[in-house]
Design a protein around this motif. Structure first.
Motif, PDB file in Angstrom:
ATOM      1  N   GLN A   1     133.472  51.120 143.531  1.00 31.64           N
ATOM      2  CA  GLN A   1     134.000  50.930 144.882  1.00 31.64           C
ATOM      3  C   GLN A   1     135.469  50.518 144.833  1.00 31.64           C
ATOM      4  OE1 GLN A   1     132.097  51.496 147.881  1.00 31.64           O
ATOM      5  NE2 GLN A   1     134.244  51.568 148.550  1.00 31.64           N
ATOM      6  N   ARG A   2     135.826  49.643 143.894  1.00 32.13           N
ATOM      7  CA  ARG A   2     137.233  49.247 143.760  1.00 32.13           C
ATOM      8  C   ARG A   2     138.112  50.435 143.405  1.00 32.13           C
ATOM      9  NH1 ARG A   2     135.154  44.332 141.761  1.00 32.13           N
ATOM     10  NH2 ARG A   2     134.986  45.198 139.643  1.00 32.13           N
TER      11      ARG A   2
ATOM     12  N   PHE B   1     137.533  53.515 144.130  1.00 31.19           N
ATOM     13  CA  PHE B   1     137.616  54.350 145.328  1.00 31.19           C
ATOM     14  C   PHE B   1     138.646  53.789 146.314  1.00 31.19           C
ATOM     15  CE2 PHE B   1     135.983  55.705 149.551  1.00 31.19           C
ATOM     16  CZ  PHE B   1     136.021  57.078 149.356  1.00 31.19           C
ATOM     17  N   ASP B   2     138.593  52.492 146.533  1.00 29.53           N
ATOM     18  CA  ASP B   2     139.481  51.864 147.516  1.00 29.53           C
ATOM     19  C   ASP B   2     140.937  51.844 147.067  1.00 29.53           C
ATOM     20  OD1 ASP B   2     137.255  51.359 149.096  1.00 29.53           O
ATOM     21  OD2 ASP B   2     137.018  49.306 148.374  1.00 29.53           O
ATOM     22  N   THR B   3     141.168  51.476 145.813  1.00 28.41           N
ATOM     23  CA  THR B   3     142.537  51.248 145.352  1.00 28.41           C
ATOM     24  C   THR B   3     143.202  52.485 144.768  1.00 28.41           C
ATOM     25  OG1 THR B   3     141.782  50.513 143.167  1.00 28.41           O
ATOM     26  CG2 THR B   3     142.009  48.836 144.873  1.00 28.41           C
TER      27      THR B   3
ATOM     28  N   ILE C   1     141.341  56.343 147.853  1.00 30.16           N
ATOM     29  CA  ILE C   1     141.771  56.219 149.246  1.00 30.16           C
ATOM     30  C   ILE C   1     143.280  56.035 149.341  1.00 30.16           C
ATOM     31  CG2 ILE C   1     141.692  54.673 151.256  1.00 30.16           C
ATOM     32  CD1 ILE C   1     139.319  56.617 150.977  1.00 30.16           C
TER      33      ILE C   1
ATOM     34  N   TYR D   1     138.223  58.986 156.435  1.00 32.87           N
ATOM     35  CA  TYR D   1     139.036  57.920 157.014  1.00 32.87           C
ATOM     36  C   TYR D   1     138.460  57.399 158.321  1.00 32.87           C
ATOM     37  CZ  TYR D   1     142.287  58.507 153.265  1.00 32.87           C
ATOM     38  OH  TYR D   1     142.833  58.536 152.001  1.00 32.87           O
TER      39      TYR D   1
ATOM     40  N   LEU E   1     136.170  54.479 157.401  1.00 36.13           N
ATOM     41  CA  LEU E   1     136.758  53.288 156.811  1.00 36.13           C
ATOM     42  C   LEU E   1     137.163  52.284 157.882  1.00 36.13           C
ATOM     43  CD1 LEU E   1     139.047  54.967 154.133  1.00 36.13           C
ATOM     44  CD2 LEU E   1     136.917  53.733 153.710  1.00 36.13           C
TER      45      LEU E   1
ATOM     46  N   ALA F   1     143.528  52.975 158.156  1.00 33.46           N
ATOM     47  CA  ALA F   1     142.575  54.084 158.114  1.00 33.46           C
ATOM     48  C   ALA F   1     142.379  54.661 159.505  1.00 33.46           C
ATOM     49  CB  ALA F   1     141.250  53.610 157.537  1.00 33.46           C
TER      50      ALA F   1
ATOM     51  N   MET G   1     132.386  58.922 148.783  1.00 36.25           N
ATOM     52  CA  MET G   1     132.099  57.963 149.854  1.00 36.25           C
ATOM     53  C   MET G   1     130.615  57.914 150.181  1.00 36.25           C
ATOM     54  SD  MET G   1     133.530  57.729 153.752  1.00 36.25           S
ATOM     55  CE  MET G   1     134.643  56.365 153.440  1.00 36.25           C
TER      56      MET G   1
ATOM     57  N   TYR H   1     128.706  56.128 147.301  1.00 36.15           N
ATOM     58  CA  TYR H   1     128.972  54.698 147.203  1.00 36.15           C
ATOM     59  C   TYR H   1     128.373  53.933 148.386  1.00 36.15           C
ATOM     60  CZ  TYR H   1     132.351  56.058 143.565  1.00 36.15           C
ATOM     61  OH  TYR H   1     132.951  56.562 142.432  1.00 36.15           O
TER      62      TYR H   1
ATOM     63  N   ARG I   1     125.909  50.608 148.165  1.00 36.77           N
ATOM     64  CA  ARG I   1     126.059  49.349 148.919  1.00 36.77           C
ATOM     65  C   ARG I   1     124.791  49.019 149.686  1.00 36.77           C
ATOM     66  NH1 ARG I   1     130.881  51.782 150.280  1.00 36.77           N
ATOM     67  NH2 ARG I   1     130.212  52.073 152.442  1.00 36.77           N
TER      68      ARG I   1
END
Length: 362
Positions: free
Chosen positions: A14-15, A17-19, A22, A65, A68, A73, A354, A357, A361
């Protein structure tokens, strides 16, 4: 893998994906000159030359987006929605063109079901986030267009029409699967009874025309078509879709068969040493395409999460992280030997990451 290690791996994904993922499609992945996502980045994260921009690729980015949180986003989703309408909506024909060229002019005016399905999905998701009435309007009008123009007269849909609306491809599993996904999302924001009835009809048609009685897998082409194949990744994807709305599919053949098809696909299409999902098998379980595409790995992870098989999920996530992800993005396709087979990172892949993941979660 112990629970703590499994959770740590999921958090790492997930990190990343986010950092990384995305962040890169907000910056270098977005072509500010024209206002559309680049079609692909190279392995260093730099844009590759754009010969075209596809409606489906823009719609998939919009879906990501729109799901998010955060103002950045939200603003980017609004930018993508406006671009989808500006470049790809053909107001004269009340349809969506397949692609535009590097200057934003129509390149391919053909109408394909795959693109229209993702427009419905993106508009439903964006409306749920923004409450923009235009998104609801285009979601409903595009669904109506699909029903009026793509129907094959036997309960399913042609995969493609030429620019004048004449069918050029018969039913194919993949666009019908994504239309299922789109109608499920649409049912959450409007006309739930109509969409549920339509989803049941689609599921019955898929079972009758694509479900192989020997393997309980959904073939890529209608049964009896020459050179047919089974893609393990699509079995796992269908499982996730049917699992998400069990009340809609209650009593039908497809949700009873697909879990058995997934067991068959898992036994024959997943490499035990790498947990890699192959691209395709033939109808007799022979290896048709041994390459491993990242989207199929993501769908396998989602399937394992939904079935609650945490030991297998832990092994699969560890190998997925090791083999497919890197500091600047991901590896799109690996050979069975682990060698990189594609150097690009398409703008369409974050959609698969997305959805996988999100299941982790949950």
């Amino acid at each position: 893998m112990k629970q703590a290690a499994w959770a740590d791996t999921a958090a790492d994904l997930q990190r990343h994906f986010d950092t990384v993922v995305i962040a890169q499609w907000l910056s270098r992945g977005f072509d500010a000159r024209i206002g559309l996502p680049h079609e692909a980045l190279d392995q260093s994260g730099e844009p590759m030359p754009d010969a075209r921009y596809r409606a489906m690729a823009c719609a998939r980015q919009l879906y990501v987006y729109a799901r998010l949180t955060g103002e950045q986003a939200k603003a980017h989703a609004a930018r993508l929605f406006d671009a989808l309408l500006r470049y790809f909506h053909d107001e004269r024909r009340h349809a969506w063109v397949f692609s535009v060229d590097a200057q934003g002019q129509v390149l391919d005016a053909a109408q394909d079901l795959y693109s229209h399905a993702f427009v419905v999905l993106a508009c439903a998701t964006y409306f749920a986030r923004s409450r923009d009435a235009r998104a609801l309007q285009h979601m409903l009008s595009t669904a109506r267009l699909v029903e009026e123009r793509f129907g094959d007269g036997d309960g399913l849909y042609h995969a493609a029409l030429c620019a004048n609306g004449t069918p050029v491809k018969g039913p194919e599993q993949n666009p019908i699967m994504h239309l299922t996904e789109a109608y499920q999302a649409a049912a959450l924001v409007a006309e739930p009874i109509w969409f549920a009835q339509t989803l049941r009809r689609i599921a019955e048609g898929v079972a009758q025309r694509f479900l192989d009685p020997q393997t309980q897998c959904i073939a890529e082409l209608p049964l009896g078509t020459a050179d047919n194949r089974i893609e393990p990744g699509h079995q796992f994807e269908w499982y996730s879709l049917l699992h998400s709305m069990p009340q809609v599919y209650e009593g039908l053949n497809l949700p009873a068969a697909v879990p058995r098809g997934c067991v068959w696909a898992r036994a024959r299409g997943v490499a035990p040493d790498t947990e890699g999902v192959c691209a395709a098998l033939d109808m007799n379980a022979g290896m048709r395409d041994g390459s491993q595409r990242i989207w199929a790995q993501a769908e396998y992870a989602r399937y394992l999460a939904l079935t609650g098989d945490r030991p297998a999920l832990g092994r699969q996530l560890a190998r997925f992280k090791e083999r497919f992800l890197h500091a600047r993005g991901w590896r799109e396709v690996l050979g069975a030997d682990g060698a990189l087979q594609r150097a690009d990172m398409p703008s369409t892949t974050p959609y698969h990451l997305m959805t996988a993941y999100a299941a982790l979660r949950a």
